[in-house]
Structures are given as C-alpha cells and as structure tokens.
Design a protein around this motif. Structure first.
Motif, mmCIF file in Angstrom:
data_model
loop_
_atom_site.group_PDB
_atom_site.id
_atom_site.type_symbol
_atom_site.label_atom_id
_atom_site.label_comp_id
_atom_site.label_asym_id
_atom_site.label_seq_id
_atom_site.Cartn_x
_atom_site.Cartn_y
_atom_site.Cartn_z
ATOM 1 N N PHE A 18 0.826 -1.197 -0.135
ATOM 2 C CA PHE A 18 0.071 0.092 -0.131
ATOM 3 C C PHE A 18 0.828 1.334 -0.062
ATOM 4 O O PHE A 18 0.571 2.400 -0.579
ATOM 5 C CB PHE A 18 -1.019 0.084 1.287
ATOM 6 N N GLN A 29 -1.496 6.900 2.118
ATOM 7 C CA GLN A 29 -1.837 5.907 2.357
ATOM 8 C C GLN A 29 -3.334 5.540 2.818
ATOM 9 O O GLN A 29 -4.251 4.409 2.303
ATOM 10 C CB GLN A 29 -0.952 4.841 3.294
ATOM 11 N N SER A 33 -6.377 3.039 1.265
ATOM 12 C CA SER A 33 -6.843 1.830 1.822
ATOM 13 C C SER A 33 -8.256 1.903 1.755
ATOM 14 O O SER A 33 -8.855 0.581 1.813
ATOM 15 C CB SER A 33 -6.069 1.702 3.245
ATOM 16 N N ARG A 50 -4.039 -9.176 3.491
ATOM 17 C CA ARG A 50 -3.037 -8.141 4.045
ATOM 18 C C ARG A 50 -2.033 -8.716 5.126
ATOM 19 O O ARG A 50 -2.644 -9.425 5.868
ATOM 20 C CB ARG A 50 -3.895 -7.042 4.636
#
Length: 289
Positions: A18, A29, A33, A50
């Motif tokens: 990410f 970020q 996300s 993840r």
C-alpha cells in the motif's frame, strides 16, 4: 465500481504494497486503503490478503486485476479517440541527452501504432534539468534518469544501469577492469551549475569523498570534450556509447542510475499513461532480448 477505484486497485496489485502504491499514485496511504475497502465491499469479495510485509492477491483479486487492466486500457482508448476527433491529440515528450536513444525507434513505432494520427513533440533538455521540463509544464511525459527531487512527480523505473568513469583511451587507468574513486582522487571531476536540483547535482558529482572540483558542464557533449581535451573525469552509465578516443571503466563505489519514465500527478491522462505502459513494455522486451 468506477475507474478511479480500478486504477487504485491496479496500482496496489502491481506494487503489492500500500505504501509504494500510494507513492506511485501521489497520494497518502489512508485514502487509498479506504478506496480498496470500498471496492471490496461493492464487489462482496476479499481482493487482497494483507500482512505487515505487504499484500497478496486473492483468487478474486487476480481475476479483477486482469479485467481492470482491460477496462482501463479501453477507457484510455476511448479518451484518445475523443481527443483526436476534437483535434486535441498532442503529447510533448521530454528526453534527457540520449535517454531514449537505445530503444527510441521501437518505442516510437509502438506508440504510433497504438495512437495513429497523434502529433508527438520532442523536447531534449540539457543536464541542468533532470525533469526535462515537467515542472515547468513544457512537457507532458519524460524519459530521464534518477535520482532527482521527485516531489509531485511520479516515476516508473524502466532499467537500472551500472555506472563507470569516463577516461581518455590513452589514460594509464583506461585498461583497468574497475576503479574506485580513490584511484581518481587527483583528477578534476565535472560539476553541474549552481541552482541545479541538489540531489541530481550531488549524484553526477561522483561518489562521496574528497574529489577535486573540475569544469562546470551543461551537456553530455561538453563532458566528453572536457575529457578529450583536458583529461577531466566524470561518470556515465556503462550502456552509453562513447565517442572515439574515450572509454568507460566500471566505478565500484558509484551507485547505479535508474532510467525512468516520469510525469506529474497521479492522474496523468490516457496519452501519458499509454506512453508509460508502452515504454515499460518496450524496455522489458529489450532486456529479455
């Protein structure tokens, strides 16, 4: 789904991280996300596994990645055709010295095939501007070399080249298999003019250490002529062809240089995205061939 979400997902799928994807997209970020989470909610599927070290595509994610790339490419083609119909299909490409020379013919042919009728302007810059006009708005996309200040600029590495020192062919050190900067401590090293990007200027100054300041140069031609006439030294990617009478010896304490395609901002438009994609494909093909 919208195209913005798909572009975000493709960036994460290709970077598998990410943080790197956010840097590539010129954003932070957290919103990235959130956008991926929103996309997963809309599709009702987990797209990414993840972990602290990064992410991995799920089976659903792999399927979406292939479809997303197809959809985005089609959207770019639509935009390009609309721009062409409006008479606005023009792109200005900046190049640094011979950054495009090795695969320039193949890159031009591939881009013309994808975008027939497109008018391409070429602007070549000297060594004082590593962005070759991106920051000033003189070009839309650039083929150049890192490192330089990338604030506000997105780069994609096309190739990483080892570096060497340029010497006259009759120099006593010219026959060595490799050199360290200490071997050249008594030589005059090129400098770039004051006011040049400091990261870029420091890199082309040569390896860190007590090196002697030599002539100030603005172009590759000036560098080569200074070596021929005065025995000055400087650094060059080892892939570059040199004029007769000069040679390059690998410099072991010099970090490599990345050849990059670069543009401003996270949403550069279809012509620039297409140029970057085609450039990456052409350089990959050249490396494998």
């Amino acid at each position: 789904m919208d195209l913005r979400e798909l572009r975000y997902f493709v960036a994460v799928a290709e970077e598998l991280h990410f943080g790197r994807a956010a840097t590539r997209l010129n954003m932070t970020q957290p919103p990235l996300s959130r956008a991926i989470k929103q996309l997963e909610t809309e599709l009702g599927q987990v797209l990414l596994h993840r972990s602290p070290s990064g992410v991995a595509l799920t089976a659903a994610g792999s399927s979406l990645y292939d479809e997303a790339r197809t959809l985005l490419a089609q959207a770019d083609r639509v935009r390009t055709r609309v721009a062409a119909a409006a008479g606005a299909a023009t792109i200005t490409v900046g190049t640094l010295a011979d950054s495009a020379e090795q695969v320039g013919t193949r890159l031009a042919a591939a881009y013309r095939e994808r975008h027939p009728g497109l008018h391409v302007r070429i602007r070549e810059a000297d060594l004082t501007d590593p962005t070759v006009g991106l920051r000033s708005g003189q070009v839309d996309v650039a083929l150049t070399r890192a490192p330089f200040d990338e604030t506000g600029i997105v780069t994609h590495v096309l190739r990483t080249d080892p570096m060497g020192v340029v010497l006259r062919a009759d120099d006593p050190l010219a026959g060595r298999e490799s050199l360290h900067s200490d071997d050249l401590a008594d030589r005059l090293w090129f400098q770039l003019p004051e006011g040049t990007d400091p990261i870029w200027r420091a890199y082309w100054r040569g390896p860190a250490g007590p090196l002697q300041d030599g002539p100030v140069v603005r172009t590759v031609h000036e560098c080569m002529q200074a070596v021929l006439w005065n025995g000055s030294v400087g650094v060059t990617p080892l892939v570059h062809k040199l004029p007769a009478g000069l040679t390059a010896v690998p410099l072991v304490d010099m970090s490599p240089s990345d050849l990059v395609v670069a543009w401003v901002g996270a949403n550069p438009g279809p012509l620039i995205r297409s140029f970057a994609q085609i450039a990456a494909a052409v350089y990959r093909s050249a490396a494998s061939g």
